[in-house]
Scaffold this active site. Structure first.
Site, PDB file in Angstrom:
ATOM      1  N   TYR A  73     -10.487   0.659   3.989  1.00 25.08           N
ATOM      2  CA  TYR A  73     -10.010   1.287   5.219  1.00 25.08           C
ATOM      3  C   TYR A  73     -10.935   2.369   5.774  1.00 25.08           C
ATOM      4  O   TYR A  73     -10.564   3.042   6.735  1.00 25.08           O
ATOM      5  CB  TYR A  73      -8.578   1.822   5.044  1.00 25.08           C
ATOM      6  CG  TYR A  73      -7.604   0.735   4.707  1.00 25.08           C
ATOM      7  CD1 TYR A  73      -7.223  -0.187   5.675  1.00 25.08           C
ATOM      8  CD2 TYR A  73      -7.110   0.586   3.424  1.00 25.08           C
ATOM      9  CE1 TYR A  73      -6.352  -1.221   5.364  1.00 25.08           C
ATOM     10  CE2 TYR A  73      -6.237  -0.449   3.101  1.00 25.08           C
ATOM     11  CZ  TYR A  73      -5.863  -1.349   4.080  1.00 25.08           C
ATOM     12  OH  TYR A  73      -5.015  -2.372   3.775  1.00 25.08           O
ATOM     13  N   GLU A  98      -1.126 -10.363  -2.434  1.00 20.99           N
ATOM     14  CA  GLU A  98      -2.155 -10.079  -1.434  1.00 20.99           C
ATOM     15  C   GLU A  98      -2.777  -8.688  -1.628  1.00 20.99           C
ATOM     16  O   GLU A  98      -2.582  -7.789  -0.808  1.00 20.99           O
ATOM     17  CB  GLU A  98      -1.558 -10.188  -0.024  1.00 20.99           C
ATOM     18  CG  GLU A  98      -1.132 -11.594   0.346  1.00 20.99           C
ATOM     19  CD  GLU A  98      -0.543 -11.677   1.742  1.00 20.99           C
ATOM     20  OE1 GLU A  98      -0.684 -12.733   2.370  1.00 20.99           O
ATOM     21  OE2 GLU A  98       0.071 -10.697   2.214  1.00 20.99           O
ATOM     22  N   ARG A 126      -8.508   8.532   7.272  1.00 19.91           N
ATOM     23  CA  ARG A 126      -7.326   8.499   6.414  1.00 19.91           C
ATOM     24  C   ARG A 126      -6.729   9.881   6.105  1.00 19.91           C
ATOM     25  O   ARG A 126      -5.499  10.022   6.086  1.00 19.91           O
ATOM     26  CB  ARG A 126      -7.627   7.762   5.110  1.00 19.91           C
ATOM     27  CG  ARG A 126      -7.924   6.275   5.308  1.00 19.91           C
ATOM     28  CD  ARG A 126      -8.001   5.523   3.998  1.00 19.91           C
ATOM     29  NE  ARG A 126      -6.720   5.484   3.329  1.00 19.91           N
ATOM     30  CZ  ARG A 126      -6.396   6.204   2.261  1.00 19.91           C
ATOM     31  NH1 ARG A 126      -7.286   7.037   1.723  1.00 19.91           N
ATOM     32  NH2 ARG A 126      -5.188   6.112   1.723  1.00 19.91           N
ATOM     33  N   GLY A 185      -5.579  -5.880  -1.348  1.00 18.09           N
ATOM     34  CA  GLY A 185      -6.752  -5.584  -0.528  1.00 18.09           C
ATOM     35  C   GLY A 185      -7.418  -4.333  -1.045  1.00 18.09           C
ATOM     36  O   GLY A 185      -8.496  -4.355  -1.644  1.00 18.09           O
ATOM     37  N   ARG A 186      -6.727  -3.204  -0.850  1.00 22.06           N
ATOM     38  CA  ARG A 186      -7.211  -1.920  -1.345  1.00 22.06           C
ATOM     39  C   ARG A 186      -7.501  -1.983  -2.844  1.00 22.06           C
ATOM     40  O   ARG A 186      -8.501  -1.445  -3.324  1.00 22.06           O
ATOM     41  CB  ARG A 186      -6.130  -0.866  -1.060  1.00 22.06           C
ATOM     42  CG  ARG A 186      -6.501   0.553  -1.425  1.00 22.06           C
ATOM     43  CD  ARG A 186      -5.248   1.435  -1.455  1.00 22.06           C
ATOM     44  NE  ARG A 186      -4.366   1.213  -0.331  1.00 22.06           N
ATOM     45  CZ  ARG A 186      -4.354   1.940   0.775  1.00 22.06           C
ATOM     46  NH1 ARG A 186      -5.194   2.947   0.907  1.00 22.06           N
ATOM     47  NH2 ARG A 186      -3.497   1.676   1.753  1.00 22.06           N
ATOM     48  N   CYS A 230     -14.822  17.252  17.051  1.00 23.63           N
ATOM     49  CA  CYS A 230     -14.156  18.317  17.794  1.00 23.63           C
ATOM     50  C   CYS A 230     -12.642  18.223  17.660  1.00 23.63           C
ATOM     51  O   CYS A 230     -11.912  18.047  18.645  1.00 23.63           O
ATOM     52  CB  CYS A 230     -14.579  18.265  19.259  1.00 23.63           C
ATOM     53  SG  CYS A 230     -16.339  18.550  19.507  1.00 23.63           S
TER      54      CYS A 230
END
Length: 446
Positions: free
Chosen positions: A403, A302, A342, A304-305, A373
């Site tokens: 992401y 699996e 991230r 993804g990234r 801020c």
């Protein structure tokens, strides 16, 4: 010592090289500009504004194809949490991948483009009634059971028969960031082998007539670079399959080892040797099954990234430049932690490149900060940028495909950036920019 250091006068005249390991495959340096998919990033900034995410469709599709070649005859399921839009779901489907989802919203995106329900795998440690109802109506192929308590709930919602997998805690430390580790005890995912919950889940599933035990699943973490952790995972899972066979006299046909394959974010990071990985994992699986006298189950991975991270680039305008008393130069951009949390979440590192003009000065280390801020709103520290960087300049951040868009927020009520796909010299909007009116339309109270 580099040539730039030996001959300072060449510092501004030598072209900056872009590290292929972190940029999309169609990337080209053209003077002071960068082209991806035959489209100038500076022109995208001018046309669509900044911040913006840019997605190289060719890069995404080629990485899908590489995974299918490496795991020919097995199943590759794209982990939609990394980046999922209708266009991305369509591309993934066209490339023959299955799709890993974890919410009714992600299923709705897949269903909207006619993604085959049989190739959808529903994950999640806390599936809501709405999630399960959507899965039933959509007819998703497999649901991954994450806790004992949800077995009866899934059976009550499921059509008959509903294929299910059990998510197992294999007790494997992948030696990645603590927030990205999912294969050890004391984290929220899965059924523990050590406590006996995994074995009890098998008994309960077999006692539910609507459910068919199709396989077992584990995910040991993200940004995993060591093959040994996956080998250890397989040993644990095959031993569990052998235990199921011994107790219940059934053979479970699927083994899903998750994803988490590491990608490079800065030049010098290790790359993931996909073909070597596929060869070793298949060999270990065959050996362990032979040792346990089991047929080899169908393997699922699996990624993804690893499919989408390097296909994406984020672009920003510089808003301010200043020097702190410590001497640190700070470059403030028009985005930050609302479009890329991230660095704040995981201490992630990024490269930053000047875009749209040739540098007239030598480079020096700078800290690129966001507009929000929060003192922790820092995109990248000690990155080399030209000493003459100034407000109005453009900068690009590679390896921004995974992401960024999914984790984006409206902190400080800042709208989320658009997602622009590029291919063959054309740019098209996949997700439009979020406007102030978009923010106000949900605020229904006065």
């Amino acid at each position: 010592m580099t040539l730039r250091e030996l001959i300072p006068s060449l510092r501004s005249s030598l072209p900056d090289k872009l590290a292929p390991i972190i940029w999309p495959r169609t990337t080209r340096r053209v003077g002071g500009d960068i082209q991806i998919g035959g489209v100038s990033l500076a022109s995208i900034a001018g046309r669509f504004g900044t911040p913006a995410y840019v997605l190289d469709e060719v890069d995404l599709r080629e990485r899908c194809q590489e995974y299918r070649r490496a795991f020919a005859g097995e199943e590759v399921a794209y982990a939609g949490k990394a980046l999922l839009t209708r266009a991305v779901a369509r591309m993934i489907g066209e490339e023959g991948l299955s799709l890993d989802v974890c919410s009714a919203g992600e299923m709705a995106v897949a269903r909207a483009v006619g993604f085959p329900a049989a190739r959808v795998i529903l994950h999640g440690n806390a599936k809501t009634p709405a999630d399960l109802a959507f899965a039933r109506d959509y007819g998703v192929g497999r649901i991954v059971i994450d806790s004992l308590g949800e077995i009866a709930r899934i059976a009550a919602e499921a059509p008959e028969p509903q294929r299910v997998l059990l998510r197992i805690v294999p007790g494997v430390d992948a030696h990645t960031h603590a927030a990205l580790t999912t294969g050890t005890e004391h984290q929220k995912f899965g059924l523990s082998l050590a406590t006996g919950d995994a074995a009890e889940a098998v008994r309960r599933v077999l006692g539910q007539k609507p459910l068919t035990l199709s396989g077992v699943h584990a995910h040991i973490g993200s940004q995993v670079s060591r093959f040994g952790a996956y080998e250890q995972e397989i040993r644990q899972l095959v031993a569990f399959l052998a235990g199921i066979h011994d107790e219940h006299r059934i053979t479970v046909p699927e083994l899903n080892i998750g994803g988490g394959h590491a990608v490079a974010y800065v030049d010098g990071d290790d790359s993931f040797a996909l073909d070597d990985f596929a060869t070793r994992i298949r060999a270990v699986l065959r050996f362990e099954c032979q040792q346990n006298r089991l047929p080899v189950p169908r393997l699922t991975v699996e990624p993804g990234r690893a499919i989408v991270a390097r296909a994406g680039v984020a672009i920003y305008h510089v808003v301010a430049v200043k020097r702190a008393a410590s001497g640190r130069r700070m470059v403030a951009i028009d985005g930050g932690m609302s479009d890329n949390p991230r660095p704040a979440l995981y201490g992630a590192h990024y490269s930053v490149v000047l875009l749209g003009r040739k540098a007239d000065a030598a480079q020096e280390p700078m800290t690129v900060v966001g507009r929000h801020c929060e003192a922790g709103d820092i995109l990248a520290e000690n990155v080399p940028l030209p000493a003459d960087v100034r407000p109005g300049d453009l900068v690009a951040v590679p390896a921004a495909g995974a992401y960024h868009f999914p984790l984006a927020s409206n902190y400080n009520l800042v709208g989320r950036p658009p997602l622009i796909a590029v291919r063959g010299g054309d740019a098209r909007v996949l997700i439009r920019r979020e406007t102030i009116n978009d923010l106000l339309v949900r605020d229904v109270g006065e």
